[in-house]
Design a protein around this motif. Structure first.
Motif, PDB file in Angstrom:
ATOM      1  N   TRP A  21       5.505  -8.783   5.656  1.00 28.75           N
ATOM      2  CA  TRP A  21       4.826  -8.251   6.836  1.00 28.75           C
ATOM      3  C   TRP A  21       3.328  -8.560   6.843  1.00 28.75           C
ATOM      4  O   TRP A  21       2.628  -8.214   7.793  1.00 28.75           O
ATOM      5  CB  TRP A  21       5.030  -6.737   6.923  1.00 28.75           C
ATOM      6  N   CYS A  22       2.841  -9.248   5.825  1.00 27.03           N
ATOM      7  CA  CYS A  22       1.403  -9.487   5.637  1.00 27.03           C
ATOM      8  C   CYS A  22       1.018 -10.864   6.178  1.00 27.03           C
ATOM      9  O   CYS A  22       1.411 -11.884   5.600  1.00 27.03           O
ATOM     10  CB  CYS A  22       1.103  -9.370   4.142  1.00 27.03           C
ATOM     11  N   PRO A  23       0.255 -10.940   7.299  1.00 30.67           N
ATOM     12  CA  PRO A  23      -0.112 -12.252   7.864  1.00 30.67           C
ATOM     13  C   PRO A  23      -0.819 -13.200   6.891  1.00 30.67           C
ATOM     14  O   PRO A  23      -0.441 -14.371   6.812  1.00 30.67           O
ATOM     15  CB  PRO A  23      -0.979 -11.895   9.070  1.00 30.67           C
ATOM     16  N   GLY A  43       3.527 -29.315 -14.802  1.00 37.34           N
ATOM     17  CA  GLY A  43       3.543 -28.046 -15.525  1.00 37.34           C
ATOM     18  C   GLY A  43       3.125 -26.837 -14.721  1.00 37.34           C
ATOM     19  O   GLY A  43       2.857 -25.775 -15.290  1.00 37.34           O
ATOM     20  N   LEU A  44       3.090 -26.949 -13.400  1.00 34.17           N
ATOM     21  CA  LEU A  44       2.749 -25.792 -12.567  1.00 34.17           C
ATOM     22  C   LEU A  44       4.012 -25.003 -12.229  1.00 34.17           C
ATOM     23  O   LEU A  44       5.057 -25.582 -11.918  1.00 34.17           O
ATOM     24  CB  LEU A  44       2.088 -26.237 -11.263  1.00 34.17           C
ATOM     25  N   GLN A  45       3.892 -23.692 -12.280  1.00 33.30           N
ATOM     26  CA  GLN A  45       4.972 -22.823 -11.830  1.00 33.30           C
ATOM     27  C   GLN A  45       4.388 -21.731 -10.943  1.00 33.30           C
ATOM     28  O   GLN A  45       3.546 -20.953 -11.385  1.00 33.30           O
ATOM     29  CB  GLN A  45       5.697 -22.168 -13.015  1.00 33.30           C
ATOM     30  N   ILE A  46       4.814 -21.728  -9.704  1.00 32.01           N
ATOM     31  CA  ILE A  46       4.455 -20.646  -8.783  1.00 32.01           C
ATOM     32  C   ILE A  46       5.506 -19.559  -8.975  1.00 32.01           C
ATOM     33  O   ILE A  46       6.698 -19.842  -9.084  1.00 32.01           O
ATOM     34  CB  ILE A  46       4.487 -21.108  -7.309  1.00 32.01           C
ATOM     35  N   ILE A  47       5.057 -18.317  -8.978  1.00 26.18           N
ATOM     36  CA  ILE A  47       5.966 -17.162  -9.003  1.00 26.18           C
ATOM     37  C   ILE A  47       5.473 -16.196  -7.943  1.00 26.18           C
ATOM     38  O   ILE A  47       4.308 -15.803  -7.945  1.00 26.18           O
ATOM     39  CB  ILE A  47       5.990 -16.467 -10.372  1.00 26.18           C
ATOM     40  N   GLY A  48       6.355 -15.833  -7.040  1.00 22.71           N
ATOM     41  CA  GLY A  48       6.020 -14.868  -6.008  1.00 22.71           C
ATOM     42  C   GLY A  48       6.534 -13.490  -6.387  1.00 22.71           C
ATOM     43  O   GLY A  48       7.661 -13.357  -6.881  1.00 22.71           O
ATOM     44  N   VAL A  49       5.704 -12.494  -6.164  1.00 22.91           N
ATOM     45  CA  VAL A  49       6.090 -11.108  -6.432  1.00 22.91           C
ATOM     46  C   VAL A  49       6.058 -10.366  -5.104  1.00 22.91           C
ATOM     47  O   VAL A  49       4.986 -10.086  -4.563  1.00 22.91           O
ATOM     48  CB  VAL A  49       5.145 -10.440  -7.456  1.00 22.91           C
ATOM     49  N   ALA A  50       7.248 -10.105  -4.573  1.00 28.82           N
ATOM     50  CA  ALA A  50       7.357  -9.447  -3.266  1.00 28.82           C
ATOM     51  C   ALA A  50       7.156  -7.945  -3.421  1.00 28.82           C
ATOM     52  O   ALA A  50       7.736  -7.315  -4.307  1.00 28.82           O
ATOM     53  CB  ALA A  50       8.718  -9.747  -2.648  1.00 28.82           C
ATOM     54  N   LEU A  51       6.354  -7.390  -2.534  1.00 23.17           N
ATOM     55  CA  LEU A  51       6.030  -5.965  -2.572  1.00 23.17           C
ATOM     56  C   LEU A  51       6.703  -5.174  -1.453  1.00 23.17           C
ATOM     57  O   LEU A  51       6.388  -4.007  -1.254  1.00 23.17           O
ATOM     58  CB  LEU A  51       4.503  -5.781  -2.486  1.00 23.17           C
ATOM     59  N   ASP A  52       7.632  -5.796  -0.759  1.00 21.95           N
ATOM     60  CA  ASP A  52       8.280  -5.157   0.393  1.00 21.95           C
ATOM     61  C   ASP A  52       9.099  -3.944  -0.023  1.00 21.95           C
ATOM     62  O   ASP A  52       9.969  -4.032  -0.886  1.00 21.95           O
ATOM     63  CB  ASP A  52       9.204  -6.159   1.095  1.00 21.95           C
ATOM     64  N   LYS A  53       8.841  -2.824   0.641  1.00 23.05           N
ATOM     65  CA  LYS A  53       9.591  -1.593   0.365  1.00 23.05           C
ATOM     66  C   LYS A  53      11.054  -1.703   0.787  1.00 23.05           C
ATOM     67  O   LYS A  53      11.916  -1.031   0.228  1.00 23.05           O
ATOM     68  CB  LYS A  53       8.918  -0.403   1.039  1.00 23.05           C
ATOM     69  N   ASP A  54      11.353  -2.559   1.762  1.00 19.70           N
ATOM     70  CA  ASP A  54      12.737  -2.749   2.206  1.00 19.70           C
ATOM     71  C   ASP A  54      13.489  -3.736   1.318  1.00 19.70           C
ATOM     72  O   ASP A  54      14.653  -4.046   1.588  1.00 19.70           O
ATOM     73  CB  ASP A  54      12.773  -3.216   3.666  1.00 19.70           C
ATOM     74  N   GLY A  55      12.852  -4.243   0.296  1.00 15.38           N
ATOM     75  CA  GLY A  55      13.500  -5.042  -0.733  1.00 15.38           C
ATOM     76  C   GLY A  55      14.100  -6.345  -0.262  1.00 15.38           C
ATOM     77  O   GLY A  55      13.615  -6.995   0.663  1.00 15.38           O
ATOM     78  N   TRP A  56      15.204  -6.707  -0.921  1.00 13.60           N
ATOM     79  CA  TRP A  56      15.854  -7.985  -0.682  1.00 13.60           C
ATOM     80  C   TRP A  56      16.373  -8.118   0.744  1.00 13.60           C
ATOM     81  O   TRP A  56      16.563  -9.235   1.219  1.00 13.60           O
ATOM     82  CB  TRP A  56      16.980  -8.213  -1.689  1.00 13.60           C
ATOM     83  N   ASP A  57      16.603  -6.995   1.430  1.00 12.13           N
ATOM     84  CA  ASP A  57      17.087  -7.066   2.818  1.00 12.13           C
ATOM     85  C   ASP A  57      16.123  -7.834   3.714  1.00 12.13           C
ATOM     86  O   ASP A  57      16.547  -8.480   4.673  1.00 12.13           O
ATOM     87  CB  ASP A  57      17.317  -5.659   3.390  1.00 12.13           C
ATOM     88  N   VAL A  58      14.837  -7.753   3.436  1.00  9.46           N
ATOM     89  CA  VAL A  58      13.859  -8.501   4.231  1.00  9.46           C
ATOM     90  C   VAL A  58      13.343  -9.740   3.498  1.00  9.46           C
ATOM     91  O   VAL A  58      13.003 -10.739   4.128  1.00  9.46           O
ATOM     92  CB  VAL A  58      12.674  -7.617   4.687  1.00  9.46           C
ATOM     93  N   ILE A  68      11.458 -21.409   0.535  1.00  7.25           N
ATOM     94  CA  ILE A  68      10.637 -21.199  -0.656  1.00  7.25           C
ATOM     95  C   ILE A  68      11.323 -21.852  -1.852  1.00  7.25           C
ATOM     96  O   ILE A  68      12.501 -21.618  -2.113  1.00  7.25           O
ATOM     97  CB  ILE A  68      10.366 -19.700  -0.877  1.00  7.25           C
ATOM     98  N   ASN A  69      10.568 -22.666  -2.574  1.00  5.85           N
ATOM     99  CA  ASN A  69      11.101 -23.481  -3.665  1.00  5.85           C
ATOM    100  C   ASN A  69      10.661 -23.006  -5.043  1.00  5.85           C
ATOM    101  O   ASN A  69      10.657 -23.765  -6.003  1.00  5.85           O
ATOM    102  CB  ASN A  69      10.691 -24.944  -3.460  1.00  5.85           C
ATOM    103  N   TYR A  70      10.268 -21.769  -5.145  1.00  6.54           N
ATOM    104  CA  TYR A  70       9.842 -21.195  -6.423  1.00  6.54           C
ATOM    105  C   TYR A  70      10.438 -19.792  -6.550  1.00  6.54           C
ATOM    106  O   TYR A  70      10.848 -19.203  -5.553  1.00  6.54           O
ATOM    107  CB  TYR A  70       8.316 -21.179  -6.538  1.00  6.54           C
ATOM    108  N   PRO A  71      10.517 -19.261  -7.779  1.00  9.17           N
ATOM    109  CA  PRO A  71      11.152 -17.959  -7.948  1.00  9.17           C
ATOM    110  C   PRO A  71      10.357 -16.829  -7.298  1.00  9.17           C
ATOM    111  O   PRO A  71       9.120 -16.820  -7.320  1.00  9.17           O
ATOM    112  CB  PRO A  71      11.232 -17.762  -9.461  1.00  9.17           C
ATOM    113  N   ILE A  72      11.106 -15.911  -6.745  1.00  9.43           N
ATOM    114  CA  ILE A  72      10.548 -14.684  -6.175  1.00  9.43           C
ATOM    115  C   ILE A  72      11.189 -13.513  -6.906  1.00  9.43           C
ATOM    116  O   ILE A  72      12.404 -13.501  -7.110  1.00  9.43           O
ATOM    117  CB  ILE A  72      10.863 -14.563  -4.663  1.00  9.43           C
ATOM    118  N   VAL A  73      10.371 -12.576  -7.300  1.00  9.02           N
ATOM    119  CA  VAL A  73      10.877 -11.337  -7.874  1.00  9.02           C
ATOM    120  C   VAL A  73      10.444 -10.194  -6.962  1.00  9.02           C
ATOM    121  O   VAL A  73       9.460 -10.306  -6.222  1.00  9.02           O
ATOM    122  CB  VAL A  73      10.381 -11.102  -9.317  1.00  9.02           C
TER     123      VAL A  73
END
Length: 129
Positions: A21-23, A43-58, A68-73
């Protein structure tokens, strides 16, 4: 699946905390996709950390839509969030996106709060390879 930064020892990491939800977060994601594509072999690794309260549903549909071509947690542990927030300056805490650049030895070498252009990230990570 759980993910640990230790799993990526020896890589340069861009650790990005964001939400669907963050522009400004949404604006940075194409940069991270490009950086992952261009520098993964170095040797670069992007890792996204999602902060969405609605979780994996969104988060999952958003990841698919953006290709998205990198891991998201999904950050579900408030103490982990607090630990990363404590690495920021007091006036910067609570804002997103916030991003850490971690060198191959696991040291945080740079931190940003708010949108940054792709060139800024490139300038910092390239010497770390």
């Amino acid at each position: 699946n759980d993910l640990s930064l230790a799993d990526f020892k020896g890589k340069v990491i861009i650790l990005d905390f964001w939400a669907t939800w963050c522009p400004p977060c949404r604006q940075e994601i194409p940069h991270f996709i490009e950086l992952q594509k261009e520098y993964a072999d170095q040797g670069l690794q992007i890792i996204g950390v999602a902060l969405d309260k609605d979780g994996w549903d969104v988060v999952t549909p958003f990841m698919e839509q953006q290709n998205i071509n990198y891991p998201i947690v999904l950050l579900t542990d408030p103490s982990a969030y607090d630990a990363y927030q404590n690495l920021l300056e007091p006036g910067q805490r609570g804002s997103i996106p916030f991003t850490f650049i971690v060198d191959k030895e696991g040291n945080v070498v740079e931190k940003f709060v708010g949108y940054r252009d792709k060139a800024i990230f490139e300038e910092i990570v390239k010497p770390l390879f």
